[in-house]
Scaffold this active site. Structure first.
Site, PDB file in Angstrom:
ATOM      1  N   PHE A 168      20.220  46.217  49.186  1.00 60.00           N
ATOM      2  CA  PHE A 168      20.137  47.574  49.755  1.00 60.00           C
ATOM      3  C   PHE A 168      19.352  47.633  51.060  1.00 60.00           C
ATOM      4  O   PHE A 168      19.505  48.572  51.832  1.00 60.00           O
ATOM      5  CB  PHE A 168      19.479  48.532  48.737  1.00 60.00           C
ATOM      6  CG  PHE A 168      17.973  48.461  48.725  1.00 60.00           C
ATOM      7  CD1 PHE A 168      17.207  49.182  49.625  1.00 60.00           C
ATOM      8  CD2 PHE A 168      17.296  47.638  47.828  1.00 60.00           C
ATOM      9  CE1 PHE A 168      15.817  49.097  49.631  1.00 60.00           C
ATOM     10  CE2 PHE A 168      15.920  47.544  47.820  1.00 60.00           C
ATOM     11  CZ  PHE A 168      15.176  48.275  48.730  1.00 60.00           C
ATOM     12  N   LYS A 192      30.754  42.778  48.477  1.00 60.10           N
ATOM     13  CA  LYS A 192      30.241  43.747  47.483  1.00 60.10           C
ATOM     14  C   LYS A 192      28.873  44.206  47.971  1.00 60.10           C
ATOM     15  O   LYS A 192      27.876  43.516  47.813  1.00 60.10           O
ATOM     16  CB  LYS A 192      30.129  43.056  46.112  1.00 60.10           C
ATOM     17  CG  LYS A 192      30.270  43.950  44.916  1.00 60.10           C
ATOM     18  CD  LYS A 192      29.136  44.857  44.565  1.00 60.10           C
ATOM     19  CE  LYS A 192      27.757  44.334  44.376  1.00 60.10           C
ATOM     20  NZ  LYS A 192      26.760  45.434  44.483  1.00 60.10           N
ATOM     21  N   GLU A 195      25.108  48.947  45.615  1.00 55.70           N
ATOM     22  CA  GLU A 195      25.591  50.259  45.181  1.00 55.70           C
ATOM     23  C   GLU A 195      24.665  51.374  45.675  1.00 55.70           C
ATOM     24  O   GLU A 195      25.034  52.540  45.687  1.00 55.70           O
ATOM     25  CB  GLU A 195      25.759  50.318  43.658  1.00 55.70           C
ATOM     26  CG  GLU A 195      24.494  50.092  42.847  1.00 55.70           C
ATOM     27  CD  GLU A 195      24.178  48.608  42.615  1.00 55.70           C
ATOM     28  OE1 GLU A 195      24.380  47.799  43.545  1.00 55.70           O
ATOM     29  OE2 GLU A 195      23.717  48.275  41.510  1.00 55.70           O
ATOM     30  N   SER A 245      17.399  39.859  45.012  1.00 51.06           N
ATOM     31  CA  SER A 245      16.152  39.449  44.352  1.00 51.06           C
ATOM     32  C   SER A 245      16.297  38.056  43.746  1.00 51.06           C
ATOM     33  O   SER A 245      17.407  37.606  43.439  1.00 51.06           O
ATOM     34  CB  SER A 245      15.803  40.455  43.258  1.00 51.06           C
ATOM     35  OG  SER A 245      16.845  40.478  42.302  1.00 51.06           O
ATOM     36  N   CYS A 300      12.552  41.061  53.189  1.00 56.88           N
ATOM     37  CA  CYS A 300      12.115  39.792  52.596  1.00 56.88           C
ATOM     38  C   CYS A 300      11.224  39.012  53.536  1.00 56.88           C
ATOM     39  O   CYS A 300      10.636  38.017  53.140  1.00 56.88           O
ATOM     40  CB  CYS A 300      13.328  38.956  52.210  1.00 56.88           C
ATOM     41  SG  CYS A 300      14.284  38.452  53.647  1.00 56.88           S
ATOM     42  N   GLU A 396       6.367  39.966  44.084  1.00 59.97           N
ATOM     43  CA  GLU A 396       6.954  40.692  45.208  1.00 59.97           C
ATOM     44  C   GLU A 396       6.824  42.195  44.944  1.00 59.97           C
ATOM     45  O   GLU A 396       7.364  42.696  43.958  1.00 59.97           O
ATOM     46  CB  GLU A 396       8.433  40.315  45.373  1.00 59.97           C
ATOM     47  CG  GLU A 396       9.063  40.991  46.583  1.00 59.97           C
ATOM     48  CD  GLU A 396      10.506  40.556  46.834  1.00 59.97           C
ATOM     49  OE1 GLU A 396      11.263  40.385  45.868  1.00 59.97           O
ATOM     50  OE2 GLU A 396      10.870  40.413  48.018  1.00 59.97           O
TER      51      GLU A 396
HETATM   52  P1  NAD Z   1      19.046  43.095  43.815  1.00 58.82           P
HETATM   53  O1  NAD Z   1      18.922  41.686  43.410  1.00 58.82           O
HETATM   54  O2  NAD Z   1      18.662  44.151  42.843  1.00 58.82           O
HETATM   55  O3  NAD Z   1      20.559  43.431  44.232  1.00 58.82           O
HETATM   56  C1  NAD Z   1      21.253  42.605  45.140  1.00 58.82           C
HETATM   57  C2  NAD Z   1      22.736  42.653  44.785  1.00 58.82           C
HETATM   58  O4  NAD Z   1      22.912  42.160  43.463  1.00 58.82           O
HETATM   59  C3  NAD Z   1      23.301  44.064  44.802  1.00 58.82           C
HETATM   60  O5  NAD Z   1      24.563  44.027  45.423  1.00 58.82           O
HETATM   61  C4  NAD Z   1      23.393  44.440  43.329  1.00 58.82           C
HETATM   62  O6  NAD Z   1      24.475  45.281  43.042  1.00 58.82           O
HETATM   63  C5  NAD Z   1      23.589  43.097  42.655  1.00 58.82           C
HETATM   64  N1  NAD Z   1      22.989  43.030  41.307  1.00 58.82           N
HETATM   65  C6  NAD Z   1      21.891  43.693  40.853  1.00 58.82           C
HETATM   66  N2  NAD Z   1      21.629  43.339  39.579  1.00 58.82           N
HETATM   67  C7  NAD Z   1      22.566  42.442  39.219  1.00 58.82           C
HETATM   68  C8  NAD Z   1      22.829  41.700  38.016  1.00 58.82           C
HETATM   69  N3  NAD Z   1      22.065  41.841  36.947  1.00 58.82           N
HETATM   70  N4  NAD Z   1      23.870  40.855  37.993  1.00 58.82           N
HETATM   71  C9  NAD Z   1      24.655  40.698  39.084  1.00 58.82           C
HETATM   72  N5  NAD Z   1      24.458  41.392  40.243  1.00 58.82           N
HETATM   73  C10 NAD Z   1      23.430  42.236  40.316  1.00 58.82           C
HETATM   74  O7  NAD Z   1      18.227  43.260  45.186  1.00 58.82           O
HETATM   75  P2  NAD Z   1      17.959  44.582  46.017  1.00 58.82           P
HETATM   76  O8  NAD Z   1      16.966  45.420  45.278  1.00 58.82           O
HETATM   77  O9  NAD Z   1      19.230  45.214  46.455  1.00 58.82           O
HETATM   78  O10 NAD Z   1      17.287  43.972  47.329  1.00 58.82           O
HETATM   79  C11 NAD Z   1      15.930  43.644  47.417  1.00 58.82           C
HETATM   80  C12 NAD Z   1      15.696  42.186  47.116  1.00 58.82           C
HETATM   81  O11 NAD Z   1      16.471  41.374  47.988  1.00 58.82           O
HETATM   82  C13 NAD Z   1      14.245  41.755  47.363  1.00 58.82           C
HETATM   83  O12 NAD Z   1      13.859  40.866  46.358  1.00 58.82           O
HETATM   84  C14 NAD Z   1      14.312  41.057  48.705  1.00 58.82           C
HETATM   85  O13 NAD Z   1      13.267  40.120  48.931  1.00 58.82           O
HETATM   86  C15 NAD Z   1      15.640  40.399  48.613  1.00 58.82           C
HETATM   87  N6  NAD Z   1      16.179  40.067  49.926  1.00 58.82           N
HETATM   88  C16 NAD Z   1      16.178  38.755  50.272  1.00 58.82           C
HETATM   89  C17 NAD Z   1      16.627  38.383  51.515  1.00 58.82           C
HETATM   90  C18 NAD Z   1      16.620  36.939  51.921  1.00 58.82           C
HETATM   91  O14 NAD Z   1      17.214  36.631  52.935  1.00 58.82           O
HETATM   92  N7  NAD Z   1      15.998  36.037  51.191  1.00 58.82           N
HETATM   93  C19 NAD Z   1      17.104  39.349  52.414  1.00 58.82           C
HETATM   94  C20 NAD Z   1      17.110  40.684  52.010  1.00 58.82           C
HETATM   95  C21 NAD Z   1      16.636  41.031  50.756  1.00 58.82           C
END
Ligand code: NAD
Length: 505
Positions: A168, A192, A195, A245, A300, A396
């Site tokens: 997001f 994808k 959401e 994450s 991140c 985090e």
């Molecule tokens: P998230 O892991 O909750 O969601 C990321 C994606 O995974 C979304 O599209 C979501 O729909 C999907 N998702 C969520 N739960 C899932 C599950 N149980 N099974 C399969 N898919 C699932 O992350 P977020 O809250 O959208 O973003 C923040 C996180 O992303 C932070 O931890 C941040 O550090 C990380 N991030 C990392 C980088 C990097 O380059 N390392 C860059 C941006 C964000």
């Protein structure tokens, strides 16, 4: 399946609340409703805590429809010379520059960032598209006469249909980390988006159509866990990239690899910024505050722990004063959800209860608009005297919170940094080349800064951390990204056939 093609432009050019179109799937060039709907969610403008649109979560049948559309479109696309595929990126760049304000305001509304930080994200996304424009000049394979009359040639071929799952916090930049390499590399993409922030991909889908990308080459499937799992499992998808994450990255990496896909999954972070007494005070203060409050700390690469070595009191005081002067809603944006605000406040409460000092308390910041908005707000928060074993130091937080850990020696600072399981970013503030060199040789992080608090490697350097911040090999952007989305084909050629030579001749 109800299809639609006309998407009105996002109307807002300021922060005033504005609804927009519901996020639908883009399959084969048509915006369509999910055929396998799991649930419908509100897309919330975090500044107001109000729904500006809805998104329907798709299921496995929607992923399958996207794979079928991609399959139909792929042969013609992959047959184009790379220079012709790259033309779409040149046009996309021009269109994104034309629509920079509209894209930035849309991003600001769906994510909660202030406009200036949303515009910076769009600018960075454009830089990623420019890298895609440059690929024909980089992607010349090598060729060598390996033996008399025998040449060996390396070609980069598409892998086929690739999935990109995004978070997001950067709704347009993170998708554009991968799309240029994947598309110019000759693949079809199923994206994808989160959401929580699916609307930027509606805008991008429209721009890619206007840029002349053939239908079916860029598909969007909205959804959550079910859609992601279907993308991991579908046998018609050859590569899977993920940014989000660590908990989910680890899970989906294993799941995608289990079906034989190549996978690259970037996870969360806990970035340490080490400050030593010879650091330039103003540069350090400005940089640290910008790092931990930019994008409301929801990135991140944000500073999480300031590891203060020895007497750096004046710098710590400067950080506190500058952070205390920031205005939520003007200097930084809202937090993405009420649940996130609760989670972040929980870390602050626990640190306070555990003996840390809440030197700057963002829990008291109110919503910035006199208009009585009810959004999700938290001001800049500085926790001092945090111990390395506290959750605020180890986990985090992903919000506008900086934890200050005080140590006596650089060696102790490095031990703390090295002990954290993540490995995204790390930074040293110093005017000593010797100290900088020593720290850069020792930190457990893939992206490091010397006096740079958000050490994002700019194009053409690749973005990617180490340890629990990344699962898979290589970086997600830059040349590594192109390698991830292509397969090397080696062609060995011999035209002068000689009967008297053996196979090595
Ligand atoms: P998230 O892991 O909750 O969601 C990321 C994606 O995974 C979304 O599209 C979501 O729909 C999907 N998702 C969520 N739960 C899932 C599950 N149980 N099974 C399969 N898919 C699932 O992350 P977020 O809250 O959208 O973003 C923040 C996180 O992303 C932070 O931890 C941040 O550090 C990380 N991030 C990392 C980088 C990097 O380059 N390392 C860059 C941006 C964000």
């Amino acid at each position: 399946m109800t299809a639609s093609t006309a998407i009105p432009a996002f109307p807002a050019r300021d922060y005033a609340f504005a609804p927009w179109v519901d996020a639908r799937n883009l399959i084969g060039g048509q915006w369509v409703d999910a055929v396998d709907p799991q649930a419908t969610l509100d897309v919330i403008n975090p500044r107001y805590g109000r729904a500006m649109a809805t998104v329907t979560l798709s299921g496995a049948a929607d992923v399958d429809a996207a794979v079928k559309a991609a399959n139909s479109a792929l042969p013609a696309w992959r047959a184009l010379p790379i220079r012709e595929r790259a033309q779409v990126m040149f046009r996309l760049r021009d269109l994104m520059r034309r629509d920079r304000d509209a894209l930035s305001w849309l991003l600001s509304h769906e994510n909660g960032k202030v406009f200036s930080q949303a515009a910076a994200e769009v600018d960075k996304a454009i830089e990623c598209v420019e890298f895609g424009c440059s690929l024909p000049n980089l992607a010349a394979g090598t060729q060598l006469e390996v033996s008399r009359g025998v040449t060996c040639e390396l070609r980069y071929e598409p892998v086929g249909i690739v999935a990109c799952v995004t978070p997001f916090n950067f709704p347009i930049m993170v998708p554009l980390w991968t799309l240029p390499q994947a598309l110019v590399g000759g693949n079809a993409v199923i994206l994808k988006p989160s959401e929580q922030t699916p609307l930027s991909m509606v805008a991008l889908g429209e721009l890619l159509r206007e840029a002349g990308l053939p239908d079916g080459i860029f598909n969007v499937v909205n959804g959550g866990r079910a859609a992601v799992e279907a993308l991991c499992d579908h046998p018609g998808i050859q590569a899977f990239s993920f940014v989000g994450s660590t908990r989910v990255a680890r899970m989906v990496y294993g799941r995608a690899c289990a079906t034989g896909k190549r996978a690259l999954c970037l996870g969360g972070a806990k970035n340490h910024l080490i400050v030593v007494p010879d650091a330039d005070p103003q540069v350090t203060i400005d940089n640290i505050v910008a790092s931990f409050t930019g994008c409301s700390g929801q990135r991140c690469m944000a500073a999480a722990n300031l590891v203060a070595v020895g007497n750096v009191e004046s710098i710590i005081e400067g950080v506190k004063q500058q952070a205390a002067a920031l205005v939520a809603g003007k200097d930084h944006g809202a937090i993405n959800s009420a649940a996130s605000v609760d989670r972040i406040r929980g870390y602050i409460d626990a640190a306070e209860a555990g003996g840390a000092t809440v030197a700057v308390d963002g829990r008291r910041s109110a919503a910035p608009d006199a208009a009585g908005t009810e959004g999700y707000w938290l001001g800049a928060t500085v926790l001092d005297h945090v111990r390395p074993d506290m959750p605020a130091a180890r986990e985090e937080i992903f919000g506008t919170v900086l934890s200050i850990i005080r140590v006596d020696t650089l060696e102790q600072a490095l031990e703390i940094e090295n002990a954290n399981p993540y490995g995204n970013a790390s930074c040293i503030y110093t005017t000593s080349g010797e100290v900088a060199r020593r720290v850069m040789g020792r930190v457990e992080a893939g992206m490091c800064g010397v006096n740079v608090g958000v050490p994002v490697p700019r194009e053409p350097f690749g973005f990617g951390g180490w340890n629990d911040s990344k699962f898979g090999v290589g970086n997600i952007t830059g040349w590594d990204g192109f390698r991830f989305f292509t397969r090397g084909r080696k062609v060995t050629t011999k035209w002068a056939l000689q009967q008297d030579w053996n196979w090595m001749a």
